[in-house]
Design a protein around this motif. Structure first.
Motif, PDB file in Angstrom:
ATOM      1  N   LEU A  48     -53.289   9.449 -33.145  1.00  0.00           N
ATOM      2  CA  LEU A  48     -51.847   9.408 -32.930  1.00  0.00           C
ATOM      3  C   LEU A  48     -51.512   8.077 -32.264  1.00  0.00           C
ATOM      4  CD1 LEU A  48     -49.357  11.369 -33.269  1.00  0.00           C
ATOM      5  CD2 LEU A  48     -49.672  11.963 -30.863  1.00  0.00           C
ATOM      6  N   ALA A  49     -50.424   7.473 -32.708  1.00  0.00           N
ATOM      7  CA  ALA A  49     -49.964   6.217 -32.114  1.00  0.00           C
ATOM      8  C   ALA A  49     -48.636   6.488 -31.404  1.00  0.00           C
ATOM      9  CB  ALA A  49     -49.779   5.159 -33.204  1.00  0.00           C
ATOM     10  N   ALA A  50     -48.407   5.794 -30.293  1.00  0.00           N
ATOM     11  CA  ALA A  50     -47.220   6.058 -29.481  1.00  0.00           C
ATOM     12  C   ALA A  50     -45.901   6.010 -30.273  1.00  0.00           C
ATOM     13  CB  ALA A  50     -47.175   5.105 -28.290  1.00  0.00           C
ATOM     14  N   PRO A  51     -45.754   5.077 -31.238  1.00  0.00           N
ATOM     15  CA  PRO A  51     -44.488   5.093 -31.987  1.00  0.00           C
ATOM     16  C   PRO A  51     -44.220   6.432 -32.688  1.00  0.00           C
ATOM     17  CG  PRO A  51     -45.643   3.023 -32.351  1.00  0.00           C
ATOM     18  CD  PRO A  51     -46.592   3.901 -31.581  1.00  0.00           C
ATOM     19  N   GLN A  52     -45.279   7.181 -32.984  1.00  0.00           N
ATOM     20  CA  GLN A  52     -45.093   8.485 -33.637  1.00  0.00           C
ATOM     21  C   GLN A  52     -44.476   9.521 -32.712  1.00  0.00           C
ATOM     22  OE1 GLN A  52     -49.349   8.576 -35.275  1.00  0.00           O
ATOM     23  NE2 GLN A  52     -48.190   9.658 -36.837  1.00  0.00           N
ATOM     24  N   VAL A  53     -44.536   9.263 -31.398  1.00  0.00           N
ATOM     25  CA  VAL A  53     -43.811  10.130 -30.474  1.00  0.00           C
ATOM     26  C   VAL A  53     -42.615   9.364 -29.890  1.00  0.00           C
ATOM     27  CG1 VAL A  53     -45.724  11.686 -29.989  1.00  0.00           C
ATOM     28  CG2 VAL A  53     -45.438   9.650 -28.561  1.00  0.00           C
ATOM     29  N   ALA A  54     -42.121   8.413 -30.695  1.00  0.00           N
ATOM     30  CA  ALA A  54     -40.879   7.686 -30.405  1.00  0.00           C
ATOM     31  C   ALA A  54     -40.987   6.755 -29.202  1.00  0.00           C
ATOM     32  CB  ALA A  54     -39.700   8.656 -30.251  1.00  0.00           C
ATOM     33  N   VAL A  55     -42.211   6.342 -28.867  1.00  0.00           N
ATOM     34  CA  VAL A  55     -42.408   5.375 -27.784  1.00  0.00           C
ATOM     35  C   VAL A  55     -42.977   4.111 -28.408  1.00  0.00           C
ATOM     36  CG1 VAL A  55     -43.647   4.863 -25.649  1.00  0.00           C
ATOM     37  CG2 VAL A  55     -42.818   7.191 -26.077  1.00  0.00           C
ATOM     38  N   SER A  56     -42.181   3.039 -28.403  1.00  0.00           N
ATOM     39  CA  SER A  56     -42.587   1.829 -29.117  1.00  0.00           C
ATOM     40  C   SER A  56     -43.465   0.954 -28.228  1.00  0.00           C
ATOM     41  CB  SER A  56     -41.339   1.083 -29.591  1.00  0.00           C
ATOM     42  OG  SER A  56     -41.710   0.115 -30.544  1.00  0.00           O
ATOM     43  N   GLN A  57     -44.644   1.472 -27.909  1.00  0.00           N
ATOM     44  CA  GLN A  57     -45.624   0.743 -27.094  1.00  0.00           C
ATOM     45  C   GLN A  57     -46.982   0.813 -27.763  1.00  0.00           C
ATOM     46  OE1 GLN A  57     -45.708   1.955 -22.999  1.00  0.00           O
ATOM     47  NE2 GLN A  57     -43.485   1.829 -22.796  1.00  0.00           N
ATOM     48  N   ARG A  58     -47.817  -0.183 -27.424  1.00  0.00           N
ATOM     49  CA  ARG A  58     -49.118  -0.296 -28.095  1.00  0.00           C
ATOM     50  C   ARG A  58     -50.150   0.612 -27.429  1.00  0.00           C
ATOM     51  NH1 ARG A  58     -48.042  -4.242 -31.731  1.00  0.00           N
ATOM     52  NH2 ARG A  58     -50.166  -4.381 -32.508  1.00  0.00           N
ATOM     53  N   VAL A  59     -50.095   1.868 -27.789  1.00  0.00           N
ATOM     54  CA  VAL A  59     -50.970   2.896 -27.229  1.00  0.00           C
ATOM     55  C   VAL A  59     -51.405   3.823 -28.363  1.00  0.00           C
ATOM     56  CG1 VAL A  59     -51.082   4.858 -25.629  1.00  0.00           C
ATOM     57  CG2 VAL A  59     -49.740   2.841 -25.005  1.00  0.00           C
ATOM     58  N   ILE A  60     -52.714   4.092 -28.449  1.00  0.00           N
ATOM     59  CA  ILE A  60     -53.205   5.038 -29.468  1.00  0.00           C
ATOM     60  C   ILE A  60     -54.213   6.001 -28.848  1.00  0.00           C
ATOM     61  CG2 ILE A  60     -52.899   3.422 -31.396  1.00  0.00           C
ATOM     62  CD1 ILE A  60     -55.973   3.022 -31.391  1.00  0.00           C
ATOM     63  N   VAL A  61     -54.329   7.152 -29.472  1.00  0.00           N
ATOM     64  CA  VAL A  61     -55.415   8.079 -29.145  1.00  0.00           C
ATOM     65  C   VAL A  61     -56.092   8.466 -30.455  1.00  0.00           C
ATOM     66  CG1 VAL A  61     -54.358   8.950 -27.028  1.00  0.00           C
ATOM     67  CG2 VAL A  61     -53.879  10.112 -29.195  1.00  0.00           C
ATOM     68  N   VAL A  62     -57.400   8.682 -30.378  1.00  0.00           N
ATOM     69  CA  VAL A  62     -58.207   9.001 -31.563  1.00  0.00           C
ATOM     70  C   VAL A  62     -59.250  10.029 -31.176  1.00  0.00           C
ATOM     71  CG1 VAL A  62     -59.965   8.074 -33.155  1.00  0.00           C
ATOM     72  CG2 VAL A  62     -57.921   6.708 -32.634  1.00  0.00           C
ATOM     73  N   ARG A  63     -59.430  11.024 -32.001  1.00  0.00           N
ATOM     74  CA  ARG A  63     -60.547  11.952 -31.785  1.00  0.00           C
ATOM     75  C   ARG A  63     -60.893  12.652 -33.093  1.00  0.00           C
ATOM     76  NH1 ARG A  63     -61.538  17.337 -31.009  1.00  0.00           N
ATOM     77  NH2 ARG A  63     -63.209  17.923 -29.575  1.00  0.00           N
ATOM     78  N   LEU A  64     -62.105  12.417 -33.564  1.00  0.00           N
ATOM     79  CA  LEU A  64     -62.571  13.158 -34.736  1.00  0.00           C
ATOM     80  C   LEU A  64     -62.975  14.554 -34.273  1.00  0.00           C
ATOM     81  CD1 LEU A  64     -64.823  10.498 -36.547  1.00  0.00           C
ATOM     82  CD2 LEU A  64     -62.394  10.957 -36.843  1.00  0.00           C
ATOM     83  N   PRO A  65     -62.777  15.554 -35.122  1.00  0.00           N
ATOM     84  CA  PRO A  65     -63.107  16.924 -34.707  1.00  0.00           C
ATOM     85  C   PRO A  65     -64.615  17.104 -34.473  1.00  0.00           C
ATOM     86  CG  PRO A  65     -62.378  16.854 -37.006  1.00  0.00           C
ATOM     87  CD  PRO A  65     -62.203  15.486 -36.457  1.00  0.00           C
ATOM     88  N   ASP A  66     -64.976  18.182 -33.798  1.00  0.00           N
ATOM     89  CA  ASP A  66     -66.397  18.369 -33.486  1.00  0.00           C
ATOM     90  C   ASP A  66     -66.919  19.744 -33.904  1.00  0.00           C
ATOM     91  OD1 ASP A  66     -65.125  19.880 -31.620  1.00  0.00           O
ATOM     92  OD2 ASP A  66     -66.236  19.112 -29.893  1.00  0.00           O
ATOM     93  N   ASP A  67     -66.307  20.309 -34.953  1.00  0.00           N
ATOM     94  CA  ASP A  67     -66.889  21.521 -35.533  1.00  0.00           C
ATOM     95  C   ASP A  67     -68.199  21.134 -36.226  1.00  0.00           C
ATOM     96  OD1 ASP A  67     -66.085  21.195 -38.681  1.00  0.00           O
ATOM     97  OD2 ASP A  67     -64.564  20.358 -37.321  1.00  0.00           O
ATOM     98  N   GLU A  68     -68.951  22.132 -36.647  1.00  0.00           N
ATOM     99  CA  GLU A  68     -70.294  21.871 -37.184  1.00  0.00           C
ATOM    100  C   GLU A  68     -70.268  20.892 -38.358  1.00  0.00           C
ATOM    101  OE1 GLU A  68     -73.198  22.537 -35.851  1.00  0.00           O
ATOM    102  OE2 GLU A  68     -71.985  23.323 -34.196  1.00  0.00           O
ATOM    103  N   GLU A  69     -69.311  21.122 -39.268  1.00  0.00           N
ATOM    104  CA  GLU A  69     -69.239  20.258 -40.445  1.00  0.00           C
ATOM    105  C   GLU A  69     -68.931  18.805 -40.028  1.00  0.00           C
ATOM    106  OE1 GLU A  69     -66.627  21.792 -43.509  1.00  0.00           O
ATOM    107  OE2 GLU A  69     -66.735  19.873 -44.561  1.00  0.00           O
TER     108      GLU A  69
END
Ligand code: CO
Length: 192
Positions: A48-69
């Motif tokens: 998710l990038a901050a602009p997607q929550v309507a905040v126009s700042q250079r901030v991102i979060v990333v996390r791939l899932p951790d189920d078995e597959e």
């Protein structure tokens, strides 16, 4: 922490170049990161990038899932949470790979996008400490997608092909059914 609303294609904030964060010692930044992580996990999404929550700042979060597959597919990258402020790609492989992308801001659509197989991302953690991440494969793809958001670029701008989800049968026929369900778990919206 609180969930934030994810804005959709058509909202001009998604097309703006986001501003760099200059003040790390700011409770608003900490709150933003907390909320973005919570929102990403709730949707669920892998980034998710901050602009997607309507905040126009250079901030991102990333996390791939951790189920078995996912663990089988992503190895050590599965389940690692990245919170990056002012991220920049400082190295990218010459190798490009195709992959199917989606975006929480463009529900119901998928596209094939060529991305660098690996990238090195430089930025800052939530406390303003410099960090550097070497990402490969799917993780590298997600970083490229999220950092694009900070420049107002969406995957549909880069896609060589775009599909609209009309119904489950079509998704399955396109070979997208598993991807759709395991990674995004969104509802199909007939006719959209
Ligand atoms: Co996106």
């Amino acid at each position: 922490m609180a969930l934030r609303e994810v804005i959709l294609l058509g909202n001009p904030i998604l097309r703006k170049k986001a501003r760099k964060v200059t003040n790390f010692n700011n409770p608003k930044l900490q709150q933003l990161l907390d909320d973005m992580v919570e929102t990403m996990l709730d949707e669920p999404g892998v980034g998710l990038a901050a602009p997607q929550v309507a905040v126009s700042q250079r901030v991102i979060v990333v996390r791939l899932p951790d189920d078995e597959e996912s663990k089988r597919e992503y190895g050590d990258d599965a389940g690692v949470l990245y919170q990056v402020v002012n991220p920049e790609i400082i190295r990218e492989s010459r190798d490009m790979v195709d992959g199917i992308e989606a975006c929480l801001s463009i529900p119901g659509y998928f596209g094939n996008v060529k991305r660098h197989q690996s990238v090195t991302v430089r930025g800052y953690d939530r406390d303003g400490k410099k960090i550097r991440i070497k990402a490969n494969g799917w993780l590298a793809r997600v970083f490229q997608h999220e950092i694009d958001h900070l420049d107002g670029v969406l995957f549909i701008d880069r896609a060589t092909e775009i599909w609209q989800m009309v119904n489950e049968d079509k998704a399955e026929a396109a070979g997208l059914y598993n991807l759709y369900n395991t990674e995004h778990d969104m509802e199909f919206e007939p006719g959209k």
